[in-house]
Design a protein around this motif. Structure first.
Motif, PDB file in Angstrom:
ATOM      1  N   THR A   1     -25.594  86.474  -6.474  1.00 55.83           N
ATOM      2  CA  THR A   1     -25.856  86.929  -7.359  1.00 55.83           C
ATOM      3  C   THR A   1     -25.205  88.062  -6.342  1.00 55.83           C
ATOM      4  O   THR A   1     -25.537  88.778  -5.206  1.00 55.83           O
ATOM      5  N   VAL A   2     -24.090  88.416  -7.125  1.00 59.24           N
ATOM      6  CA  VAL A   2     -23.333  89.620  -7.324  1.00 59.24           C
ATOM      7  C   VAL A   2     -22.813  90.827  -7.893  1.00 59.24           C
ATOM      8  O   VAL A   2     -22.700  91.214  -8.890  1.00 59.24           O
ATOM      9  N   ARG A   3     -23.238  91.931  -7.170  1.00 54.47           N
ATOM     10  CA  ARG A   3     -23.140  93.375  -8.350  1.00 54.47           C
ATOM     11  C   ARG A   3     -21.497  93.603  -7.528  1.00 54.47           C
ATOM     12  O   ARG A   3     -21.533  94.615  -6.541  1.00 54.47           O
ATOM     13  N   ARG A   4     -20.990  94.057  -8.302  1.00 54.29           N
ATOM     14  CA  ARG A   4     -19.229  94.472  -7.498  1.00 54.29           C
ATOM     15  C   ARG A   4     -18.236  95.174  -8.717  1.00 54.29           C
ATOM     16  O   ARG A   4     -19.114  95.422  -9.993  1.00 54.29           O
ATOM     17  N   VAL A   5     -18.448  96.221  -8.392  1.00 57.48           N
ATOM     18  CA  VAL A   5     -16.801  97.263  -8.740  1.00 57.48           C
ATOM     19  C   VAL A   5     -15.900  97.640  -8.280  1.00 57.48           C
ATOM     20  O   VAL A   5     -15.670  97.163  -6.939  1.00 57.48           O
ATOM     21  N   ASP A   6     -14.412  97.553  -9.265  1.00 55.82           N
ATOM     22  CA  ASP A   6     -13.757  97.805  -9.781  1.00 55.82           C
ATOM     23  C   ASP A   6     -13.288  99.269  -9.966  1.00 55.82           C
ATOM     24  O   ASP A   6     -12.597  99.064 -11.511  1.00 55.82           O
ATOM     25  N   THR A   7     -12.918 100.454  -9.848  1.00 56.72           N
ATOM     26  CA  THR A   7     -12.645 101.925 -10.309  1.00 56.72           C
ATOM     27  C   THR A   7     -12.141 102.378  -9.490  1.00 56.72           C
ATOM     28  O   THR A   7     -11.675 102.753  -8.360  1.00 56.72           O
TER      29      THR A   7
ATOM     30  N   GLY B   1      -3.037 119.905  -3.948  1.00 51.12           N
ATOM     31  CA  GLY B   1      -3.575 120.537  -3.973  1.00 51.12           C
ATOM     32  C   GLY B   1      -5.156 120.549  -3.100  1.00 51.12           C
ATOM     33  O   GLY B   1      -5.932 121.100  -3.129  1.00 51.12           O
ATOM     34  N   GLY B   2      -4.715 118.753  -2.477  1.00 53.89           N
ATOM     35  CA  GLY B   2      -6.103 118.433  -1.456  1.00 53.89           C
ATOM     36  C   GLY B   2      -7.509 117.329  -2.972  1.00 53.89           C
ATOM     37  O   GLY B   2      -7.774 116.650  -1.749  1.00 53.89           O
ATOM     38  N   ALA B   3      -6.752 117.391  -3.978  1.00 52.53           N
ATOM     39  CA  ALA B   3      -7.395 116.735  -4.572  1.00 52.53           C
ATOM     40  C   ALA B   3      -7.977 115.055  -4.211  1.00 52.53           C
ATOM     41  O   ALA B   3      -6.176 114.702  -3.382  1.00 52.53           O
ATOM     42  N   LEU B   4      -8.311 113.793  -3.740  1.00 51.28           N
ATOM     43  CA  LEU B   4      -7.699 112.393  -3.567  1.00 51.28           C
ATOM     44  C   LEU B   4      -7.857 111.601  -4.415  1.00 51.28           C
ATOM     45  O   LEU B   4      -9.202 112.395  -5.710  1.00 51.28           O
ATOM     46  N   ASN B   5      -6.853 111.364  -5.213  1.00 52.53           N
ATOM     47  CA  ASN B   5      -6.505 109.566  -6.046  1.00 52.53           C
ATOM     48  C   ASN B   5      -7.835 108.717  -4.927  1.00 52.53           C
ATOM     49  O   ASN B   5      -7.114 107.848  -4.167  1.00 52.53           O
ATOM     50  N   LEU B   6      -8.679 108.034  -5.764  1.00 50.37           N
ATOM     51  CA  LEU B   6      -9.233 106.751  -4.935  1.00 50.37           C
ATOM     52  C   LEU B   6      -9.492 105.145  -5.868  1.00 50.37           C
ATOM     53  O   LEU B   6      -9.550 105.414  -6.953  1.00 50.37           O
ATOM     54  N   HIS B   7      -8.969 104.948  -5.355  1.00 48.76           N
ATOM     55  CA  HIS B   7      -9.771 103.112  -5.569  1.00 48.76           C
ATOM     56  C   HIS B   7     -10.331 102.185  -5.046  1.00 48.76           C
ATOM     57  O   HIS B   7     -10.349 101.791  -3.480  1.00 48.76           O
ATOM     58  N   LEU B   8     -11.018 102.510  -5.354  1.00 51.88           N
ATOM     59  CA  LEU B   8     -13.245 101.988  -4.571  1.00 51.88           C
ATOM     60  C   LEU B   8     -13.331  99.958  -5.386  1.00 51.88           C
ATOM     61  O   LEU B   8     -13.021 100.012  -6.380  1.00 51.88           O
ATOM     62  N   GLN B   9     -14.057  99.310  -3.914  1.00 49.06           N
ATOM     63  CA  GLN B   9     -14.149  98.095  -4.736  1.00 49.06           C
ATOM     64  C   GLN B   9     -15.575  98.263  -4.281  1.00 49.06           C
ATOM     65  O   GLN B   9     -15.296  97.302  -3.006  1.00 49.06           O
TER      66      GLN B   9
ATOM     67  N   ARG C   1     -22.698  77.640   4.772  1.00 49.71           N
ATOM     68  CA  ARG C   1     -22.999  79.058   4.695  1.00 49.71           C
ATOM     69  C   ARG C   1     -22.973  80.261   3.393  1.00 49.71           C
ATOM     70  O   ARG C   1     -21.395  79.690   2.934  1.00 49.71           O
ATOM     71  N   VAL C   2     -23.771  81.139   3.582  1.00 46.27           N
ATOM     72  CA  VAL C   2     -23.426  81.668   2.846  1.00 46.27           C
ATOM     73  C   VAL C   2     -23.314  83.583   2.928  1.00 46.27           C
ATOM     74  O   VAL C   2     -24.212  83.885   3.789  1.00 46.27           O
ATOM     75  N   ASN C   3     -22.447  84.586   2.832  1.00 43.95           N
ATOM     76  CA  ASN C   3     -21.891  85.631   3.302  1.00 43.95           C
ATOM     77  C   ASN C   3     -22.851  86.166   2.296  1.00 43.95           C
ATOM     78  O   ASN C   3     -22.217  86.176   1.392  1.00 43.95           O
ATOM     79  N   THR C   4     -23.445  87.240   2.194  1.00 41.39           N
ATOM     80  CA  THR C   4     -24.128  88.308   1.592  1.00 41.39           C
ATOM     81  C   THR C   4     -24.036  89.855   2.446  1.00 41.39           C
ATOM     82  O   THR C   4     -24.240  89.817   3.905  1.00 41.39           O
ATOM     83  N   GLY C   5     -24.050  90.901   1.237  1.00 44.52           N
ATOM     84  CA  GLY C   5     -24.064  92.336   2.174  1.00 44.52           C
ATOM     85  C   GLY C   5     -23.260  93.101   1.362  1.00 44.52           C
ATOM     86  O   GLY C   5     -23.346  93.015   0.263  1.00 44.52           O
ATOM     87  N   ILE C   6     -23.173  94.182   2.193  1.00 48.71           N
ATOM     88  CA  ILE C   6     -22.677  95.356   1.368  1.00 48.71           C
ATOM     89  C   ILE C   6     -21.179  95.498   2.103  1.00 48.71           C
ATOM     90  O   ILE C   6     -21.284  94.956   2.201  1.00 48.71           O
ATOM     91  N   THR C   7     -20.681  95.712   1.228  1.00 46.46           N
ATOM     92  CA  THR C   7     -19.009  95.576   1.070  1.00 46.46           C
ATOM     93  C   THR C   7     -18.013  96.796   0.539  1.00 46.46           C
ATOM     94  O   THR C   7     -18.428  96.952  -0.268  1.00 46.46           O
ATOM     95  N   LEU C   8     -17.630  97.535   1.247  1.00 48.77           N
ATOM     96  CA  LEU C   8     -17.019  98.740   0.578  1.00 48.77           C
ATOM     97  C   LEU C   8     -15.150  98.453   0.499  1.00 48.77           C
ATOM     98  O   LEU C   8     -14.848  98.618   2.184  1.00 48.77           O
TER      99      LEU C   8
END
Length: 286
Positions: A217-223, A192-200, A176-183
């Motif tokens: 194939t995996v395309r991943r961002v950590d920012t 002041g209302g601005a947001l500091n986000l850690h996105l993965q 079994r291989v799990n694939t898809g979109i993960t956020l």
């Protein structure tokens, strides 16, 4: 009666009082870890009941209680809308589409970062999706609480048959291989209302087995980023190059040994696609 007020003092129980704190918004375990070390000697955590029992002289008890109430304040909430699309290089050129934020700033983590997307960028991207020039991979919305990780997965389970053993004794098993979109995301709201986000964000795809094993194939961002509510941030640079072999043949004649090659045609095709992720956070007013 005289006592130093320490829990190990023989006269401690003569001066101490007990009070139970039941959290309103935060888990008791999280609040307990925020207590000063000098306070934890007077507090006991009950995870199963989600409460903290405090036994201390009145002065220390009031100080611990005020500390717990301050940490147990109502957290701000926000919604993050994500638009995950996949655009091929050829289709982008055919439509004459050019991103105003095409050159991304260089980050310190993965050699890439983010940029602001204009209203025209968003309109053009949605038009490409409507005209089948871009593929909509996911369009999720996540409600998150400040300081807590929120995650969302849109995917599928793909099964591949794996053959092992020798020619006389083979075994077939399913892998079994799990694939898809993960956020995944964690955010904090500034005064002041601005947001500091850690996105993965992560986009994964499974391919047919190669050499007996499925490939993935995996395309991943950590920012990390800072964004105003309602502002759209674009994350790009998640490029994938694929090469496929295509063959054409004349029925029957193409299967003839030796001379059949005259009636077959093979060619390689290359395709470059890029994942574009648009992130738009919005504050929820209590």
């Amino acid at each position: 009666m005289v006592s130093i007020g320490a829990p190990d003092s023989p006269m401690f129980n003569e001066f101490a009082k007990t009070k139970v704190y039941i959290p309103r918004t935060q888990p008791a375990e999280s609040l307990y870890t925020l207590l000063a070390r000098s306070y934890t000697a007077y507090a006991q955590l009950d995870k199963s009941a989600n409460m903290i029992s405090i036994t201390a002289p009145e002065k220390q008890l009031n100080a611990i209680w005020e500390s717990l109430e301050a940490a147990d304040g109502i957290r701000k909430q926000f919604v993050v809308e994500a638009l995950v699309t996949e655009v091929s290089e050829v289709q982008g050129k055919e439509t004459g589409f050019s991103w105003s934020w095409r050159k991304f700033a260089q980050g310190d983590d993965l050699g890439m970062s983010y940029a602001k997307a204009t209203t025209a960028d968003i309109v053009n991207l949605k038009a490409m999706i409507s005209n089948n020039k871009a593929t909509l991979r996911a369009n999720p919305s996540i409600l998150a609480v400040e300081g807590r990780e929120a995650s969302l997965t849109i995917g599928s389970e793909t099964y591949f048959s794996i053959v092992t053993g020798n020619a006389n004794n083979t075994f077939t098993q399913l892998q079994r291989v799990n694939t898809g979109i993960t956020l995944k995301l964690t955010g904090f709201v500034e005064p002041g209302g601005a947001l500091n986000l850690h996105l993965q964000p992560e986009v994964s795809d499974a391919a047919a087995p190669v050499g007996g094993n499925p490939s993935m194939t995996v395309r991943r961002v950590d920012t990390y980023l800072r964004v105003e509510p309602g502002q759209t941030i674009a994350i790009g640079g998640l490029i994938r190059d694929t090469e496929t072999n295509e063959s054409e043949k004349v029925p029957v004649l193409g299967d003839i040994p030796v001379v059949g090659s005259l009636f077959r045609n093979s060619r390689k095709s290359k395709k470059r696609t890029e994942i574009i992720i648009l992130i738009t956070p919005r504050l929820i007013n209590s």
